[in-house]
Design a protein around this motif. Structure first.
Motif, PDB file in Angstrom:
ATOM      1  N   THR A  25       0.962  -1.236  -0.016  1.00  0.00           N
ATOM      2  CA  THR A  25       0.175  -0.042   0.101  1.00  0.00           C
ATOM      3  C   THR A  25       0.782   1.208   0.028  1.00  0.00           C
ATOM      4  N   ALA A  26       2.296   1.173   0.553  1.00  0.00           N
ATOM      5  CA  ALA A  26       3.050   2.287   0.358  1.00  0.00           C
ATOM      6  C   ALA A  26       3.491   2.574  -1.009  1.00  0.00           C
ATOM      7  N   THR A  27       3.649   3.905  -1.402  1.00  0.00           N
ATOM      8  CA  THR A  27       3.943   4.119  -2.677  1.00  0.00           C
ATOM      9  C   THR A  27       5.137   5.312  -2.509  1.00  0.00           C
ATOM     10  N   PRO A  28       6.086   5.304  -3.540  1.00  0.00           N
ATOM     11  CA  PRO A  28       7.361   6.351  -3.479  1.00  0.00           C
ATOM     12  C   PRO A  28       6.667   7.700  -3.098  1.00  0.00           C
ATOM     13  N   LEU A  57       4.425  12.429   4.707  1.00  0.00           N
ATOM     14  CA  LEU A  57       5.338  11.225   5.130  1.00  0.00           C
ATOM     15  C   LEU A  57       4.670  10.254   6.036  1.00  0.00           C
ATOM     16  N   GLY A  58       3.843  10.718   7.047  1.00  0.00           N
ATOM     17  CA  GLY A  58       3.220  10.169   7.929  1.00  0.00           C
ATOM     18  C   GLY A  58       2.128   9.048   7.328  1.00  0.00           C
ATOM     19  N   THR A  59       1.510   9.393   6.175  1.00  0.00           N
ATOM     20  CA  THR A  59       0.965   8.476   5.428  1.00  0.00           C
ATOM     21  C   THR A  59       1.575   7.353   4.777  1.00  0.00           C
ATOM     22  N   GLN A  60       2.626   7.547   4.358  1.00  0.00           N
ATOM     23  CA  GLN A  60       3.566   6.736   3.805  1.00  0.00           C
ATOM     24  C   GLN A  60       4.118   5.834   4.954  1.00  0.00           C
ATOM     25  N   ILE A  61       4.554   6.509   6.099  1.00  0.00           N
ATOM     26  CA  ILE A  61       5.059   5.555   7.120  1.00  0.00           C
ATOM     27  C   ILE A  61       4.041   4.670   7.913  1.00  0.00           C
ATOM     28  N   ASN A  62       2.833   5.202   7.920  1.00  0.00           N
ATOM     29  CA  ASN A  62       1.778   4.132   8.226  1.00  0.00           C
ATOM     30  C   ASN A  62       1.316   3.075   7.232  1.00  0.00           C
ATOM     31  N   ALA A  63       1.627   3.286   5.770  1.00  0.00           N
ATOM     32  CA  ALA A  63       1.553   2.298   5.013  1.00  0.00           C
ATOM     33  C   ALA A  63       2.580   1.327   5.065  1.00  0.00           C
ATOM     34  N   ILE A  64       3.819   1.794   5.479  1.00  0.00           N
ATOM     35  CA  ILE A  64       5.041   0.927   5.648  1.00  0.00           C
ATOM     36  C   ILE A  64       4.716  -0.027   6.757  1.00  0.00           C
ATOM     37  N   ILE A  65       4.161   0.407   7.981  1.00  0.00           N
ATOM     38  CA  ILE A  65       3.756  -0.249   9.112  1.00  0.00           C
ATOM     39  C   ILE A  65       2.695  -1.225   8.797  1.00  0.00           C
ATOM     40  N   ASP A  66       1.836  -0.781   7.881  1.00  0.00           N
ATOM     41  CA  ASP A  66       0.698  -1.937   7.658  1.00  0.00           C
ATOM     42  C   ASP A  66       1.172  -3.090   6.684  1.00  0.00           C
ATOM     43  N   ASP A  67       1.974  -2.711   5.921  1.00  0.00           N
ATOM     44  CA  ASP A  67       2.722  -3.815   4.999  1.00  0.00           C
ATOM     45  C   ASP A  67       3.676  -4.740   5.715  1.00  0.00           C
ATOM     46  N   SER A  68       4.444  -4.213   6.603  1.00  0.00           N
ATOM     47  CA  SER A  68       5.192  -5.006   7.428  1.00  0.00           C
ATOM     48  C   SER A  68       4.761  -5.686   8.728  1.00  0.00           C
ATOM     49  N   ALA A  81       6.155 -20.967  12.744  1.00  0.00           N
ATOM     50  CA  ALA A  81       7.244 -20.303  13.621  1.00  0.00           C
ATOM     51  C   ALA A  81       6.915 -19.075  13.905  1.00  0.00           C
ATOM     52  N   ILE A  82       6.293 -18.279  13.474  1.00  0.00           N
ATOM     53  CA  ILE A  82       5.867 -16.870  13.606  1.00  0.00           C
ATOM     54  C   ILE A  82       4.636 -16.263  14.282  1.00  0.00           C
ATOM     55  N   SER A  83       4.444 -15.268  14.724  1.00  0.00           N
ATOM     56  CA  SER A  83       3.142 -14.831  15.461  1.00  0.00           C
ATOM     57  C   SER A  83       2.800 -13.528  15.214  1.00  0.00           C
ATOM     58  N   ALA A  84       1.607 -13.241  15.031  1.00  0.00           N
ATOM     59  CA  ALA A  84       0.902 -12.086  14.566  1.00  0.00           C
ATOM     60  C   ALA A  84       1.166 -11.058  15.663  1.00  0.00           C
ATOM     61  N   ASP A  85       1.603 -11.552  16.863  1.00  0.00           N
ATOM     62  CA  ASP A  85       1.617 -10.252  17.854  1.00  0.00           C
ATOM     63  C   ASP A  85       3.258  -9.989  17.915  1.00  0.00           C
ATOM     64  N   LYS A  86       4.264 -10.283  16.857  1.00  0.00           N
ATOM     65  CA  LYS A  86       5.439 -10.107  17.094  1.00  0.00           C
ATOM     66  C   LYS A  86       5.783  -9.175  15.773  1.00  0.00           C
ATOM     67  N   ASN A  87       6.975  -8.377  16.136  1.00  0.00           N
ATOM     68  CA  ASN A  87       7.385  -7.367  14.947  1.00  0.00           C
ATOM     69  C   ASN A  87       8.318  -8.283  14.125  1.00  0.00           C
ATOM     70  N   VAL A  88       8.534  -7.610  13.138  1.00  0.00           N
ATOM     71  CA  VAL A  88       9.113  -8.155  12.006  1.00  0.00           C
ATOM     72  C   VAL A  88      10.754  -8.718  12.203  1.00  0.00           C
ATOM     73  N   ALA A  89      11.368  -8.012  13.111  1.00  0.00           N
ATOM     74  CA  ALA A  89      12.643  -8.631  13.792  1.00  0.00           C
ATOM     75  C   ALA A  89      12.584  -9.979  14.674  1.00  0.00           C
ATOM     76  N   GLU A  90      11.670  -9.657  15.488  1.00  0.00           N
ATOM     77  CA  GLU A  90      11.127 -11.194  16.242  1.00  0.00           C
ATOM     78  C   GLU A  90      10.683 -12.236  15.299  1.00  0.00           C
ATOM     79  N   ASN A  91       9.956 -11.739  14.339  1.00  0.00           N
ATOM     80  CA  ASN A  91       9.567 -13.206  13.579  1.00  0.00           C
ATOM     81  C   ASN A  91      10.800 -13.605  12.790  1.00  0.00           C
ATOM     82  N   LEU A  92      11.755 -12.820  12.311  1.00  0.00           N
ATOM     83  CA  LEU A  92      13.038 -13.287  11.614  1.00  0.00           C
ATOM     84  C   LEU A  92      13.596 -14.167  12.514  1.00  0.00           C
ATOM     85  N   ILE A  93      13.801 -13.866  13.663  1.00  0.00           N
ATOM     86  CA  ILE A  93      14.546 -14.659  14.779  1.00  0.00           C
ATOM     87  C   ILE A  93      14.065 -15.984  15.035  1.00  0.00           C
ATOM     88  N   GLU A  94      12.667 -15.804  15.022  1.00  0.00           N
ATOM     89  CA  GLU A  94      11.878 -17.339  15.188  1.00  0.00           C
ATOM     90  C   GLU A  94      12.102 -18.117  13.927  1.00  0.00           C
TER      91      GLU A  94
END
Length: 355
Positions: A25-28, A57-68, A81-94
């Motif tokens: 949903t984020a666009t340049p 910028l806030g709209t794009q940042i929110n879109a990036i958060i939604d995308d990730s 192995a992953i969970s919806a209540d963890k962030n991207v970094a935590e899920n990568l570790i898992e």
């Protein structure tokens, strides 16, 4: 299916739930001046302009958060192995842990004894290993060789005595650091003492220490002090003062007469410099005291008026203030429309006086 392929398939399958929700949903964001440094202008931005940029910028940042953000798993299809209540970094570790668990002993394929063969560093003229064997399998034997060589080298170098002098060196510092500290202090002390230059000496030269030469010079000074002729030549005669003109009448040869003449001249000068009562001075002030009062008053007034270039075409403070009140600048008020500006005064405008 070989083990490497199984590991790759596991990684893909584990990441599939995240990829299923990968609609972006984020666009340049269009950068001002193509991201290059904008040309310098006299235009500034208003609060509304900055708010517009912030919202974009806030709209794009929110879109990036939604995308990730990891979405909740579909019913009946929980994530492995992953969970919806963890962030991207935590899920990568898992995911990494899950892949390692699935790989099992395959991880050991990259940690073999033969891979421990040391690399020969030829920098500095070395042609091979200095102390250890090139056979990487003899790790324990090589460690023993290195330990023995380190001990011998450390014994040759010695240890810094932390109980010794702490003036310029430190027990916690390395030997190199302490040598550098001592070298710096020796250089500083040498610069302070200086080098004795015998060619510049007029009285005594000795090819020895600075201290010895100072003693020799001290003895020479004492000898000179006891010789009347040398003192007379060094001090000069009263008549020489008189010939210079000024305070002492020409022909004066007596020191007391010369002092009296100087005293009379000073009394005359003192009388001529009597302080008069004024705005900042009083008649009982000394010249130095009056100058200090005047200096203080000048400094106070200068601080009130200002003592730097005003930067205006006016030459008076009132004119400069009026000129500054008339200055305006262009302010961009709408984000994305830099060419649309409003004229704003730099300083508050005075309230018109009603006759």
């Amino acid at each position: 299916m070989n083990k490497a392929l199984k590991i790759s398939m596991f990684a893909i399958l584990a990441a599939t739930p995240m990829l299923a929700n990968a609609a972006k949903t984020a666009t340049p964001v269009t950068l001002v001046n193509g991201g290059n440094t904008p040309a310098t202008t006299q235009t500034v931005a208003s609060t509304s302009y900055v708010q517009g940029a912030y919202n974009t910028l806030g709209t794009q940042i929110n879109a990036i958060i939604d995308d990730s953000t990891v979405a909740a798993p579909e019913a009946g299809s929980p994530y492995a192995a992953i969970s919806a209540d963890k962030n991207v970094a935590e899920n990568l570790i898992e995911l990494d842990r899950a892949i390692r668990a699935a790989a099992g002993d395959a991880n050991e394929a990259y940690v073999t004894k033969t891979s421990a063969t040391p690399v020969i560093d030829t920098i500095g003229g070395a042609t091979g290993l200095q102390y250890i064997s090139a056979n990487g399998e003899k790790v324990g034997e090589n460690l023993g060789i290195l330990d023995n060589r380190v001990y011998k080298n450390a014994t040759k170098i010695g240890e810094f005595d932390s109980e010794g002098s702490q003036t310029y060196v430190s027990g916690g510092a390395s030997i190199q650091a302490n040598i550098q500290s001592l070298d710096s202090q020796v250089t500083a002390n040498t610069a302070k003492i200086g080098t004795y230059d015998g060619t510049q000496s007029h009285q005594y030269v000795s090819d020895t220490t600075v201290f010895s030469n100072l003693q020799a010079l001290d003895s020479q000074v004492a000898a000179n002090a006891s010789v009347g002729g040398l003192n007379q030549a060094a001090i000069g005669a009263v008549a020489e003062l008189a010939t210079a003109g000024g305070l002492i009448p020409t022909g004066t040869t007596n020191l007391v007469t010369a002092v009296k003449a100087i005293n009379e001249s000073l009394n005359t000068a003192t009388g001529n410099s009597n302080i008069q009562d004024g705005t900042y001075t009083n008649h009982e002030d000394t010249v130095g005291g009056a100058i200090k009062k005047l200096d203080t008053a000048v400094a106070a007034n200068a601080n009130k008026i200002g003592n730097t270039t005003m930067g205006t075409t006016a030459t008076t403070v009132t004119g400069a203030i009026a000129e500054m009140h008339g200055q305006t600048m262009q302010v961009a008020t709408t984000w994305g429309s830099e060419a649309t500006t409003a004229t704003v005064h730099l300083f508050p405008q005075p309230t018109p006086t009603v006759p």
